[in-house]
Design a protein around this motif. Structure first.
Motif, mmCIF file in Angstrom:
data_model
loop_
_atom_site.group_PDB
_atom_site.id
_atom_site.type_symbol
_atom_site.label_atom_id
_atom_site.label_comp_id
_atom_site.label_asym_id
_atom_site.label_seq_id
_atom_site.Cartn_x
_atom_site.Cartn_y
_atom_site.Cartn_z
ATOM 1 N N PRO A 58 0.802 -1.242 -0.132
ATOM 2 C CA PRO A 58 -0.139 0.033 -0.048
ATOM 3 C C PRO A 58 0.968 1.181 0.045
ATOM 4 N N PRO A 59 0.318 2.456 -0.277
ATOM 5 C CA PRO A 59 1.206 3.704 -0.201
ATOM 6 C C PRO A 59 1.607 3.808 1.073
ATOM 7 N N PRO A 60 2.849 4.481 1.299
ATOM 8 C CA PRO A 60 3.286 4.769 2.555
ATOM 9 C C PRO A 60 2.368 5.345 3.692
ATOM 10 N N GLU A 61 1.480 6.252 3.316
ATOM 11 C CA GLU A 61 0.560 6.889 4.325
ATOM 12 C C GLU A 61 -0.516 5.869 4.554
ATOM 13 N N HIS A 62 -0.736 4.944 3.805
ATOM 14 C CA HIS A 62 -1.642 3.832 4.188
ATOM 15 C C HIS A 62 -1.206 2.537 4.689
ATOM 16 N N THR A 63 0.143 2.462 5.075
ATOM 17 C CA THR A 63 0.636 1.394 5.566
ATOM 18 C C THR A 63 0.665 1.255 6.984
ATOM 19 N N MET A 64 0.119 0.328 7.712
ATOM 20 C CA MET A 64 0.306 0.089 9.205
ATOM 21 C C MET A 64 1.087 -0.827 9.549
ATOM 22 N N SER A 65 2.379 -0.236 10.212
ATOM 23 C CA SER A 65 3.242 -1.041 10.549
ATOM 24 C C SER A 65 4.073 -0.747 11.937
ATOM 25 N N TRP A 66 4.667 -1.469 12.577
ATOM 26 C CA TRP A 66 5.588 -1.238 13.637
ATOM 27 C C TRP A 66 6.944 -0.823 13.198
ATOM 28 N N ILE A 67 7.188 -0.947 11.955
ATOM 29 C CA ILE A 67 8.391 -0.689 11.424
ATOM 30 C C ILE A 67 8.629 0.722 10.342
ATOM 31 N N SER A 68 7.795 1.425 10.703
ATOM 32 C CA SER A 68 7.489 2.548 9.704
ATOM 33 C C SER A 68 8.697 3.343 9.500
ATOM 34 N N GLY A 69 9.730 3.304 10.266
ATOM 35 C CA GLY A 69 10.687 3.908 10.010
ATOM 36 C C GLY A 69 11.885 3.217 9.149
ATOM 37 N N ASP A 70 11.832 1.958 8.971
ATOM 38 C CA ASP A 70 12.351 1.166 8.299
ATOM 39 C C ASP A 70 11.814 1.295 6.705
ATOM 40 N N LEU A 71 10.522 1.208 6.701
ATOM 41 C CA LEU A 71 9.831 1.222 5.549
ATOM 42 C C LEU A 71 10.097 2.746 4.648
ATOM 43 N N LYS A 72 10.060 3.861 5.613
ATOM 44 C CA LYS A 72 10.629 5.037 4.949
ATOM 45 C C LYS A 72 11.611 5.124 4.326
ATOM 46 N N ARG A 73 12.701 4.338 5.029
ATOM 47 C CA ARG A 73 14.235 4.197 4.486
ATOM 48 C C ARG A 73 14.020 3.197 3.262
ATOM 49 N N HIS A 74 13.304 2.450 3.071
ATOM 50 C CA HIS A 74 13.263 1.264 2.381
ATOM 51 C C HIS A 74 11.971 1.239 1.503
ATOM 52 N N PRO A 75 11.134 2.380 0.588
ATOM 53 C CA PRO A 75 10.151 2.448 0.202
ATOM 54 C C PRO A 75 9.679 1.238 -0.618
ATOM 55 N N ALA A 76 8.358 0.951 -0.526
ATOM 56 C CA ALA A 76 7.856 -0.204 -1.192
ATOM 57 C C ALA A 76 8.484 -1.577 -0.957
ATOM 58 N N THR A 77 9.076 -1.723 0.188
ATOM 59 C CA THR A 77 9.778 -3.069 0.465
ATOM 60 C C THR A 77 8.975 -3.812 1.605
ATOM 61 N N ARG A 78 8.795 -5.062 1.228
ATOM 62 C CA ARG A 78 8.303 -5.804 2.370
ATOM 63 C C ARG A 78 9.412 -6.878 2.833
ATOM 64 N N TRP A 79 9.339 -7.198 4.246
ATOM 65 C CA TRP A 79 10.544 -7.655 4.894
ATOM 66 C C TRP A 79 9.929 -9.251 5.460
ATOM 67 N N VAL A 80 10.923 -10.263 5.020
ATOM 68 C CA VAL A 80 10.884 -11.570 5.797
ATOM 69 C C VAL A 80 11.875 -11.722 6.864
ATOM 70 N N HIS A 81 11.286 -11.892 7.950
ATOM 71 C CA HIS A 81 12.552 -11.828 8.986
ATOM 72 C C HIS A 81 12.028 -12.748 10.210
ATOM 73 N N PHE A 82 12.858 -12.996 10.974
ATOM 74 C CA PHE A 82 12.768 -13.653 12.185
ATOM 75 C C PHE A 82 11.694 -12.932 13.245
ATOM 76 N N SER A 83 10.676 -13.584 13.608
ATOM 77 C CA SER A 83 9.584 -12.684 14.477
ATOM 78 C C SER A 83 10.137 -12.203 15.711
ATOM 79 N N GLY A 84 9.968 -10.889 16.025
ATOM 80 C CA GLY A 84 10.429 -10.104 17.078
ATOM 81 C C GLY A 84 8.946 -10.135 18.182
ATOM 82 N N GLY A 85 7.846 -10.112 17.726
ATOM 83 C CA GLY A 85 6.962 -10.233 18.823
ATOM 84 C C GLY A 85 5.515 -9.916 18.320
#
Length: 361
Positions: A190-217
């Motif tokens: 979704p557009p950044p302004e409509h992306t609900m995420s706890w890693i919004s800072g990372d999404l701003k540095r890496h636009p249009a990027t989805r992450w696969v990662h070890f679960s944090g919580g």
């Protein structure tokens, strides 16, 4: 940080990834937990699954009042727990027990208000590239998502990277302690302004990027997959021999957060009752499965949480983080019309004939 896989590795995995295009998304079964009286929710999800070629196995949910006091695990006080919370725990345990009893190799468990993008199978192929980045083998693993995982968090309300939780170093993903897989230029984001995420800072540095990662919580359990090994660990920790210290989704999250496979045994300080579960949990952020809020009475949304404004009405349905929501595009899918972008009018932003898109993908 991992940017992707090489062309040679990608071509060697093509056959494996084809299994994701089946009716159960590469898992052995797709279960849905549903209260018998919520026929409205079953109608909605059954139609959504049919329109996106997914086969569901429905399992009847329980109310907390139907769970005997003697069957409650340590940590649960009926006077302090909501009836819906107890019912949700037991309903999920029933599904997980059936996975163990029937020796099901892997299963996806959905809540009955789940929703996904109509391109979910394509998204899952990209997810599988990330989930298998450390386990690419010359022989075909049992799961197209690789072997060795316990839980795959495909649907959650939010998750963060392991470095951001207590006991881990807080560092940027560009120099991360743990390996990440970045899905760049993801057209389904979704557009950044409509992306609900706890890693919004990372999404701003890496636009249009989805992450696969070890679960944090992660929180919420709109959609999560269990391997056979993972199902056994969860059944042991949250029913047979453990103490239930939180609502179900948070309790499963605790198994991932406090018993991570990369920590030394002496570092494990999880809550009481979870002795050394050592779960291997992987998440995708933003999530691929969302909790749909339908048009209609808001009081009908949840069967667990209390409803405070029983007269409120939602005029337009919504599904966080989904661009081409399958539920919101049900009529377009039935009539063969272009997909509607949830956040931008399709006349303004590249709506596409879904059938043509599928044929050309």
């Amino acid at each position: 940080m991992v940017e992707g896989v090489t062309d040679n590795k990608r071509s060697s995995l093509t056959l494996d990834f084809e299994r994701i295009n089946n009716a159960t998304l590469g898992f052995e079964k797709v279960f849905v937990v549903n209260l018998a009286e919520r026929t409205d929710k079953r109608d909605g999800l059954s139609l959504t699954a049919a329109l996106t070629d997914i086969k569901l196995d429905w399992t009847r949910a329980m109310r907390g009042s139907d769970v005997g006091d003697k069957a409650l695990p340590l940590g649960v006080d009926r006077k302090e727990w909501r009836d819906g919370g107890i019912g949700s725990w037991r309903s999920q345990m029933n599904v997980i027990r059936s996975i163990v009893e029937d020796s099901i190799a892997s299963a996806l468990i959905l809540e009955d208000d789940a929703d996904w993008d109509v391109r979910l199978k394509e998204q899952l192929v990209r997810f599988a590239e990330g989930s298998r980045v450390d386990s690419i083998r010359p022989t075909m693993p049992h799961s197209p998502y690789g072997d060795g995982w316990d839980i795959l968090w495909l649907g959650h309300c939010g998750d963060t990277f392991p470095e951001r939780i207590p006991g881990h170093h807080i560092i940027d993903t560009d120099s991360a302690r743990y390996k990440y897989y970045a899905v760049h230029n993801d057209e389904t984001m979704p557009p950044p302004e409509h992306t609900m995420s706890w890693i919004s800072g990372d999404l701003k540095r890496h636009p249009a990027t989805r992450w696969v990662h070890f679960s944090g919580g992660p929180t919420c359990s709109a959609g999560y997959a269990l391997s056979q090994a993972g199902a056994r660990k969860v059944l042991l920790a949250l029913s047979v021999g453990g103490t239930l210290v939180a609502q179900l989704d948070n309790a499963i999250s605790d198994l991932c957060r406090h018993h991570t496979p990369w920590d030394a045994p002496e570092d494990i300080e999880g809550p009481p009752g979870y002795p050394g579960a050592r779960m291997r949990c992987l998440s995708v952020t933003p999530a691929l499965v969302s909790q749909h809020k339908p048009r209609g009475r808001r009081a009908a949304d949840s069967d667990i949480e209390p409803i405070y404004n029983v007269d409120a009405v939602r005029d337009v349905g919504e599904s966080p983080n989904l661009v081409w929501s399958a539920r919101l595009n049900a009529q377009n899918l039935i009539l063969g019309l272009p997909m509607q972008h949830q956040f931008v009018a399709h006349e303004e932003k590249g709506a596409m004939d879904y059938n043509l898109h599928i044929r050309n993908s």
